[in-house]
Design a protein around this motif. Structure first.
Motif, PDB file in Angstrom:
ATOM      1  N   UNK A  47       9.662  -2.581 -20.207  1.00 32.71           N
ATOM      2  CA  UNK A  47       9.699  -1.317 -19.475  1.00 32.71           C
ATOM      3  C   UNK A  47       8.701  -1.342 -18.316  1.00 32.71           C
ATOM      4  N   UNK A  48       7.508  -1.874 -18.548  1.00 29.38           N
ATOM      5  CA  UNK A  48       6.492  -1.934 -17.490  1.00 29.38           C
ATOM      6  C   UNK A  48       6.963  -2.820 -16.337  1.00 29.38           C
ATOM      7  N   UNK A  49       7.610  -3.941 -16.646  1.00 31.83           N
ATOM      8  CA  UNK A  49       8.103  -4.826 -15.593  1.00 31.83           C
ATOM      9  C   UNK A  49       9.205  -4.151 -14.781  1.00 31.83           C
ATOM     10  N   UNK A  50      10.124  -3.479 -15.463  1.00 32.57           N
ATOM     11  CA  UNK A  50      11.185  -2.767 -14.721  1.00 32.57           C
ATOM     12  C   UNK A  50      10.581  -1.656 -13.869  1.00 32.57           C
ATOM     13  N   UNK A  51       9.581  -0.973 -14.404  1.00 37.70           N
ATOM     14  CA  UNK A  51       8.946   0.110 -13.652  1.00 37.70           C
ATOM     15  C   UNK A  51       8.259  -0.449 -12.407  1.00 37.70           C
ATOM     16  N   UNK A  52       7.603  -1.593 -12.548  1.00 37.66           N
ATOM     17  CA  UNK A  52       6.921  -2.196 -11.405  1.00 37.66           C
ATOM     18  C   UNK A  52       7.929  -2.706 -10.379  1.00 37.66           C
ATOM     19  N   UNK A  53       9.019  -3.315 -10.830  1.00 37.05           N
ATOM     20  CA  UNK A  53      10.025  -3.831  -9.901  1.00 37.05           C
ATOM     21  C   UNK A  53      10.740  -2.717  -9.150  1.00 37.05           C
ATOM     22  N   UNK A  54      10.880  -1.569  -9.779  1.00 36.39           N
ATOM     23  CA  UNK A  54      11.587  -0.457  -9.149  1.00 36.39           C
ATOM     24  C   UNK A  54      10.680   0.427  -8.298  1.00 36.39           C
ATOM     25  N   UNK A  55       9.419   0.080  -8.163  1.00 37.43           N
ATOM     26  CA  UNK A  55       8.485   0.910  -7.400  1.00 37.43           C
ATOM     27  C   UNK A  55       8.918   0.991  -5.941  1.00 37.43           C
ATOM     28  N   UNK A  56       8.759   2.170  -5.357  1.00 36.68           N
ATOM     29  CA  UNK A  56       9.142   2.358  -3.956  1.00 36.68           C
ATOM     30  C   UNK A  56       8.170   1.654  -3.019  1.00 36.68           C
ATOM     31  N   UNK A  57       6.895   1.722  -3.338  1.00 36.36           N
ATOM     32  CA  UNK A  57       5.875   1.100  -2.484  1.00 36.36           C
ATOM     33  C   UNK A  57       5.349  -0.134  -3.193  1.00 36.36           C
ATOM     34  N   UNK A  58       5.445  -1.268  -2.534  1.00 37.69           N
ATOM     35  CA  UNK A  58       4.906  -2.501  -3.094  1.00 37.69           C
ATOM     36  C   UNK A  58       3.686  -2.899  -2.276  1.00 37.69           C
ATOM     37  N   UNK A  59       2.612  -3.218  -2.963  1.00 38.95           N
ATOM     38  CA  UNK A  59       1.375  -3.584  -2.285  1.00 38.95           C
ATOM     39  C   UNK A  59       1.508  -4.997  -1.709  1.00 38.95           C
ATOM     40  N   UNK A  60       1.071  -5.201  -0.452  1.00 40.55           N
ATOM     41  CA  UNK A  60       1.155  -6.546   0.139  1.00 40.55           C
ATOM     42  C   UNK A  60       0.209  -7.512  -0.566  1.00 40.55           C
ATOM     43  N   UNK A  61       0.492  -8.765  -0.423  1.00 44.97           N
ATOM     44  CA  UNK A  61      -0.344  -9.792  -1.047  1.00 44.97           C
ATOM     45  C   UNK A  61      -1.716  -9.830  -0.374  1.00 44.97           C
ATOM     46  N   UNK A  62      -2.637 -10.527  -1.004  1.00 48.00           N
ATOM     47  CA  UNK A  62      -3.991 -10.638  -0.454  1.00 48.00           C
ATOM     48  C   UNK A  62      -3.960 -11.344   0.903  1.00 48.00           C
ATOM     49  N   UNK A  63      -3.111 -12.362   1.040  1.00 42.21           N
ATOM     50  CA  UNK A  63      -3.016 -13.073   2.325  1.00 42.21           C
ATOM     51  C   UNK A  63      -2.476 -12.152   3.409  1.00 42.21           C
ATOM     52  N   UNK A  64      -1.464 -11.355   3.077  1.00 41.37           N
ATOM     53  CA  UNK A  64      -0.902 -10.428   4.057  1.00 41.37           C
ATOM     54  C   UNK A  64      -1.946  -9.390   4.479  1.00 41.37           C
ATOM     55  N   UNK A  65      -2.727  -8.900   3.524  1.00 42.33           N
ATOM     56  CA  UNK A  65      -3.784  -7.932   3.872  1.00 42.33           C
ATOM     57  C   UNK A  65      -4.852  -8.581   4.741  1.00 42.33           C
ATOM     58  N   UNK A  66      -5.223  -9.839   4.425  1.00 45.93           N
ATOM     59  CA  UNK A  66      -6.242 -10.532   5.210  1.00 45.93           C
ATOM     60  C   UNK A  66      -5.764 -10.747   6.641  1.00 45.93           C
ATOM     61  N   UNK A  67      -4.500 -11.201   6.802  1.00 46.66           N
ATOM     62  CA  UNK A  67      -3.978 -11.435   8.149  1.00 46.66           C
ATOM     63  C   UNK A  67      -3.851 -10.133   8.926  1.00 46.66           C
ATOM     64  N   UNK A  68      -3.426  -9.067   8.262  1.00 44.76           N
ATOM     65  CA  UNK A  68      -3.309  -7.776   8.940  1.00 44.76           C
ATOM     66  C   UNK A  68      -4.668  -7.312   9.444  1.00 44.76           C
ATOM     67  N   UNK A  69      -5.706  -7.480   8.629  1.00 45.45           N
ATOM     68  CA  UNK A  69      -7.051  -7.074   9.057  1.00 45.45           C
ATOM     69  C   UNK A  69      -7.545  -7.946  10.210  1.00 45.45           C
ATOM     70  N   UNK A  70      -7.278  -9.244  10.135  1.00 51.27           N
ATOM     71  CA  UNK A  70      -7.718 -10.151  11.193  1.00 51.27           C
ATOM     72  C   UNK A  70      -6.982  -9.852  12.495  1.00 51.27           C
ATOM     73  N   UNK A  71      -5.686  -9.620  12.401  1.00 49.39           N
ATOM     74  CA  UNK A  71      -4.880  -9.398  13.607  1.00 49.39           C
ATOM     75  C   UNK A  71      -5.119  -8.023  14.214  1.00 49.39           C
ATOM     76  N   UNK A  72      -5.635  -7.090  13.424  1.00 55.05           N
ATOM     77  CA  UNK A  72      -5.938  -5.768  13.971  1.00 55.05           C
ATOM     78  C   UNK A  72      -7.043  -5.892  15.012  1.00 55.05           C
ATOM     79  N   UNK A  73      -8.041  -6.724  14.713  1.00 56.03           N
ATOM     80  CA  UNK A  73      -9.152  -6.916  15.640  1.00 56.03           C
ATOM     81  C   UNK A  73      -8.819  -7.928  16.733  1.00 56.03           C
ATOM     82  N   UNK A  74      -8.104  -8.987  16.389  1.00 57.69           N
ATOM     83  CA  UNK A  74      -7.823 -10.063  17.325  1.00 57.69           C
ATOM     84  C   UNK A  74      -6.363 -10.494  17.156  1.00 57.69           C
ATOM     85  N   UNK A  75      -5.439  -9.816  17.816  1.00 63.12           N
ATOM     86  CA  UNK A  75      -4.024 -10.142  17.614  1.00 63.12           C
ATOM     87  C   UNK A  75      -3.691 -11.545  18.126  1.00 63.12           C
ATOM     88  N   UNK A  76      -2.784 -12.230  17.449  1.00 65.79           N
ATOM     89  CA  UNK A  76      -2.420 -13.585  17.876  1.00 65.79           C
ATOM     90  C   UNK A  76      -1.598 -13.543  19.157  1.00 65.79           C
TER      91      UNK A  76
END
Length: 89
Positions: free
Chosen positions: A14-43
């Motif tokens: 049930x927990x796995x189905x609930x997590x898979x059906x979530x409307x908002x999925x949190x980005x991975x750590x790499x995606x968050x790191x790149x987003x923070x880096x690119x906010x200050x210094x876009x590629x």
């Protein structure tokens, strides 16, 4: 004891189905790191393909080398087979 194990599996499923059906999925750590880096210094823009002169120069040289190697191997096999055939008679 078996009943408790089955209950845990059902809750976990049930927990796995609930997590898979979530409307908002949190980005991975790499995606968050790149987003923070690119906010200050876009590629800068990156071309889809490599520079044409670089590719043409590399293909021209490697094409001739590859052709020479293949033709040399074919000639070597022909000479070897001819020598073997000559020795058997």
């Amino acid at each position: 004891m078996q009943e408790r194990h089955e209950h845990d599996d059902q809750e976990r499923e049930f927990d796995l189905r609930w997590a898979d059906d979530a409307e908002h999925k949190e980005p991975s750590a790499r995606a968050r790191m790149l987003a923070a880096r690119w906010k200050e210094n876009p590629p800068g823009p990156v071309p889809f393909r490599a520079e044409p002169d670089h590719v043409a120069r590399r293909q021209r040289r490697s094409g001739w080398v590859s052709t020479a190697i293949v033709l040399g191997c074919v000639a070597g096999v022909i000479v070897l087979l001819g020598y073997i055939n000559f020795r058997t008679y």
